[in-house]
Design a protein around this motif. Structure first.
Motif, PDB file in Angstrom:
ATOM      1  N   HIS A 121      33.645  74.818  15.294  1.00 33.28           N
ATOM      2  CA  HIS A 121      34.819  74.201  15.923  1.00 33.28           C
ATOM      3  C   HIS A 121      35.812  75.193  16.531  1.00 33.28           C
ATOM      4  O   HIS A 121      36.650  74.812  17.335  1.00 33.28           O
ATOM      5  CB  HIS A 121      35.559  73.340  14.900  1.00 33.28           C
ATOM      6  N   ASP A 122      35.771  76.463  16.151  1.00 32.57           N
ATOM      7  CA  ASP A 122      36.685  77.494  16.675  1.00 32.57           C
ATOM      8  C   ASP A 122      38.157  77.176  16.424  1.00 32.57           C
ATOM      9  O   ASP A 122      39.029  77.566  17.208  1.00 32.57           O
ATOM     10  CB  ASP A 122      36.476  77.701  18.183  1.00 32.57           C
ATOM     11  N   LEU A 123      38.468  76.498  15.334  1.00 36.58           N
ATOM     12  CA  LEU A 123      39.858  76.151  15.047  1.00 36.58           C
ATOM     13  C   LEU A 123      40.637  77.300  14.406  1.00 36.58           C
ATOM     14  O   LEU A 123      41.868  77.341  14.492  1.00 36.58           O
ATOM     15  CB  LEU A 123      39.919  74.920  14.122  1.00 36.58           C
ATOM     16  N   ILE A 124      39.926  78.218  13.767  1.00 31.91           N
ATOM     17  CA  ILE A 124      40.591  79.355  13.134  1.00 31.91           C
ATOM     18  C   ILE A 124      40.718  80.514  14.118  1.00 31.91           C
ATOM     19  O   ILE A 124      41.791  81.106  14.263  1.00 31.91           O
ATOM     20  CB  ILE A 124      39.844  79.807  11.865  1.00 31.91           C
ATOM     21  N   TRP A 125      39.627  80.845  14.798  1.00 35.90           N
ATOM     22  CA  TRP A 125      39.691  81.877  15.848  1.00 35.90           C
ATOM     23  C   TRP A 125      38.625  81.608  16.904  1.00 35.90           C
ATOM     24  O   TRP A 125      37.657  80.897  16.677  1.00 35.90           O
ATOM     25  CB  TRP A 125      39.537  83.275  15.266  1.00 35.90           C
ATOM     26  N   HIS A 126      38.852  82.154  18.063  1.00 34.12           N
ATOM     27  CA  HIS A 126      37.898  82.053  19.167  1.00 34.12           C
ATOM     28  C   HIS A 126      38.015  83.324  19.995  1.00 34.12           C
ATOM     29  O   HIS A 126      38.926  84.129  19.818  1.00 34.12           O
ATOM     30  CB  HIS A 126      38.149  80.798  20.019  1.00 34.12           C
ATOM     31  N   GLU A 127      37.091  83.529  20.894  1.00 34.26           N
ATOM     32  CA  GLU A 127      37.055  84.730  21.740  1.00 34.26           C
ATOM     33  C   GLU A 127      37.128  86.001  20.889  1.00 34.26           C
ATOM     34  O   GLU A 127      38.006  86.844  21.038  1.00 34.26           O
ATOM     35  CB  GLU A 127      38.216  84.705  22.751  1.00 34.26           C
ATOM     36  N   VAL A 128      36.182  86.124  19.976  1.00 33.77           N
ATOM     37  CA  VAL A 128      36.121  87.303  19.109  1.00 33.77           C
ATOM     38  C   VAL A 128      35.473  88.454  19.862  1.00 33.77           C
ATOM     39  O   VAL A 128      34.714  88.262  20.814  1.00 33.77           O
ATOM     40  CB  VAL A 128      35.336  86.996  17.821  1.00 33.77           C
ATOM     41  N   GLY A 129      35.780  89.663  19.416  1.00 32.87           N
ATOM     42  CA  GLY A 129      35.204  90.843  20.053  1.00 32.87           C
ATOM     43  C   GLY A 129      35.572  92.110  19.299  1.00 32.87           C
ATOM     44  O   GLY A 129      36.257  92.077  18.285  1.00 32.87           O
ATOM     45  N   LEU A 130      35.098  93.224  19.806  1.00 31.27           N
ATOM     46  CA  LEU A 130      35.415  94.528  19.236  1.00 31.27           C
ATOM     47  C   LEU A 130      36.418  95.231  20.140  1.00 31.27           C
ATOM     48  O   LEU A 130      36.281  95.208  21.369  1.00 31.27           O
ATOM     49  CB  LEU A 130      34.146  95.377  19.094  1.00 31.27           C
ATOM     50  N   GLN A 131      37.413  95.851  19.539  1.00 28.76           N
ATOM     51  CA  GLN A 131      38.480  96.491  20.302  1.00 28.76           C
ATOM     52  C   GLN A 131      38.637  97.943  19.886  1.00 28.76           C
ATOM     53  O   GLN A 131      39.094  98.232  18.774  1.00 28.76           O
ATOM     54  CB  GLN A 131      39.796  95.752  20.077  1.00 28.76           C
ATOM     55  N   PRO A 132      38.270  98.881  20.752  1.00 30.40           N
ATOM     56  CA  PRO A 132      38.513 100.294  20.440  1.00 30.40           C
ATOM     57  C   PRO A 132      40.011 100.579  20.410  1.00 30.40           C
ATOM     58  O   PRO A 132      40.743 100.198  21.319  1.00 30.40           O
ATOM     59  CB  PRO A 132      37.837 101.036  21.599  1.00 30.40           C
ATOM     60  N   THR A 133      40.477 101.205  19.341  1.00 29.08           N
ATOM     61  CA  THR A 133      41.884 101.572  19.195  1.00 29.08           C
ATOM     62  C   THR A 133      41.939 103.002  18.690  1.00 29.08           C
ATOM     63  O   THR A 133      41.672 103.258  17.520  1.00 29.08           O
ATOM     64  CB  THR A 133      42.615 100.643  18.215  1.00 29.08           C
ATOM     65  N   TRP A 148      47.259  79.100  12.910  1.00 30.45           N
ATOM     66  CA  TRP A 148      48.717  79.134  13.014  1.00 30.45           C
ATOM     67  C   TRP A 148      49.374  78.081  12.129  1.00 30.45           C
ATOM     68  O   TRP A 148      50.470  78.313  11.587  1.00 30.45           O
ATOM     69  CB  TRP A 148      49.136  78.949  14.470  1.00 30.45           C
ATOM     70  N   PHE A 149      48.703  76.939  11.937  1.00 31.08           N
ATOM     71  CA  PHE A 149      49.237  75.931  11.026  1.00 31.08           C
ATOM     72  C   PHE A 149      49.251  76.462   9.599  1.00 31.08           C
ATOM     73  O   PHE A 149      50.251  76.315   8.876  1.00 31.08           O
ATOM     74  CB  PHE A 149      48.403  74.648  11.093  1.00 31.08           C
ATOM     75  N   HIS A 150      48.146  77.087   9.186  1.00 28.88           N
ATOM     76  CA  HIS A 150      48.105  77.656   7.838  1.00 28.88           C
ATOM     77  C   HIS A 150      49.121  78.784   7.691  1.00 28.88           C
ATOM     78  O   HIS A 150      49.747  78.930   6.630  1.00 28.88           O
ATOM     79  CB  HIS A 150      46.704  78.183   7.505  1.00 28.88           C
ATOM     80  N   SER A 151      49.301  79.590   8.735  1.00 30.81           N
ATOM     81  CA  SER A 151      50.277  80.679   8.663  1.00 30.81           C
ATOM     82  C   SER A 151      51.677  80.134   8.429  1.00 30.81           C
ATOM     83  O   SER A 151      52.428  80.649   7.587  1.00 30.81           O
ATOM     84  CB  SER A 151      50.248  81.512   9.945  1.00 30.81           C
ATOM     85  N   ALA A 152      52.046  79.086   9.160  1.00 33.43           N
ATOM     86  CA  ALA A 152      53.364  78.479   8.971  1.00 33.43           C
ATOM     87  C   ALA A 152      53.498  77.910   7.568  1.00 33.43           C
ATOM     88  O   ALA A 152      54.549  78.051   6.919  1.00 33.43           O
ATOM     89  CB  ALA A 152      53.583  77.389  10.022  1.00 33.43           C
ATOM     90  N   TYR A 153      52.443  77.273   7.088  1.00 32.32           N
ATOM     91  CA  TYR A 153      52.463  76.699   5.737  1.00 32.32           C
ATOM     92  C   TYR A 153      52.578  77.808   4.683  1.00 32.32           C
ATOM     93  O   TYR A 153      53.372  77.688   3.732  1.00 32.32           O
ATOM     94  CB  TYR A 153      51.185  75.900   5.518  1.00 32.32           C
ATOM     95  N   ALA A 154      51.801  78.880   4.872  1.00 32.40           N
ATOM     96  CA  ALA A 154      51.835  79.985   3.915  1.00 32.40           C
ATOM     97  C   ALA A 154      53.209  80.647   3.884  1.00 32.40           C
ATOM     98  O   ALA A 154      53.733  80.966   2.803  1.00 32.40           O
ATOM     99  CB  ALA A 154      50.761  81.018   4.279  1.00 32.40           C
TER     100      ALA A 154
END
Length: 287
Positions: A121-133, A148-154
């Motif tokens: 469902h991609d409700l937690i995250w989408h467009e995942v990838g690797l990011q060189p930093t 984001w709903f869980h973050s606000a609740y937490a």
């Protein structure tokens, strides 16, 4: 594995080890007030820290995502047990019944289920990838609405728990101020770090891709460890005053050397027909 990875992995593993040690210490003293939720909190922190270390050390996107999901076994627990710890520490343990605890846990449990089924469902995250930093490659996630709903609740649970601790610090007798301050500062560090962490994995701040929250919990663990040794946290706590003095039928008034009222219980307030704000600091003769 290149040495820059160790600069991040080793502190995370140390954080996990400290948390496990604190959990064991608290569990051995589980009859003390708030010791059990503190032990569970530390286990949750160790799961998060260990999972983040493994995520860091993994090379492929699939393995990194697996460890990111593993971290949620600890992440969703932390706000709930922090609230339980604060409620017990401040003498409000009877409020958090099993039914209410189950109700409070519904959103975290649903978030955990959505995390492990995110591919559907991609409700937690989408467009995942690797990011060189810099010299390391990190997992880059674009979060979905359930995250984001869980973050606000937490954050709501963390805020309520922190307010309870802050209130206990404000109302604590002078002899308990120092140990209440340890708990309050320990509460503030990780969830402020988590605000930075949420921004660090967003598209708005891609150059801050490292989540500092587990490191914040490392600092909290060390602070609480010092508090356990210095103030015997959870063995001697101000809640005893609330449970005994505040609820006893006899009036109790504590006077300073200058005969000013510095503390009094509910029975004394009823006897004097005063509020606590009016009574504290008032000369005994006037009261």
């Amino acid at each position: 594995m290149d040495w820059p990875y160790f600069l991040y992995i080793v502190p995370l593993l140390i954080a996990a080890a400290i948390s496990v040690g604190l959990a064991a210490y608290a569990w051995l003293r589980r009859t003390a007030t708030a010791a059990v939720p503190f032990a569970i909190l530390m286990i949750a922190v160790s799961i998060w820290s260990f999972g983040y270390a493994m995520e860091f050390g993994s090379a492929s996107l699939a393995v990194k995502l697996l460890w990111a999901k593993f971290q949620y076994l600890g992440i969703v627990v932390i706000p709930v047990v922090w609230l339980a710890l604060a409620v017990e520490y401040t003498g409000q343990g009877r409020w958090l019944s099993r039914g209410r605890l189950a109700l409070v846990s519904l959103v975290p449990l649903a978030t955990l289920a959505l995390t492990w089924s995110n591919d559907l469902h991609d409700l937690i995250w989408h467009e995942v990838g690797l990011q060189p930093t810099g010299s390391v490659t990190l997992l880059a996630l674009n979060y979905g609405p359930a995250f984001w709903f869980h973050s606000a609740y937490a954050y709501s649970l963390l805020a309520v728990g922190t307010v309870l601790i802050a209130r206990a610090f404000y109302l604590a007798p002078p002899t308990f101020k120092a140990q209440s301050r340890v708990i309050l500062v320990g509460a503030t560090i990780p969830w402020l770090c988590n605000i930075v962490g949420l921004l660090s994995r967003s598209e708005q701040l891609p150059y801050m891709a490292l989540d500092p929250t587990p490191f914040g919990f490392t600092a909290t663990g060390l602070l609480v460890a010092w508090g356990l040794l210095r103030f015997r946290l959870f063995d001697v706590i101000p809640v005893a005053r609330d449970l005994i003095v505040e609820n006893m039928g006899d009036a109790m008034i504590v006077l300073s050397a200058q005969n000013l009222i510095v503390d009094l219980n509910r029975a004394a307030l009823d006897l004097l027909h005063l509020t606590e704000t009016e009574a504290v600091g008032l000369p005994a003769s006037e009261a």
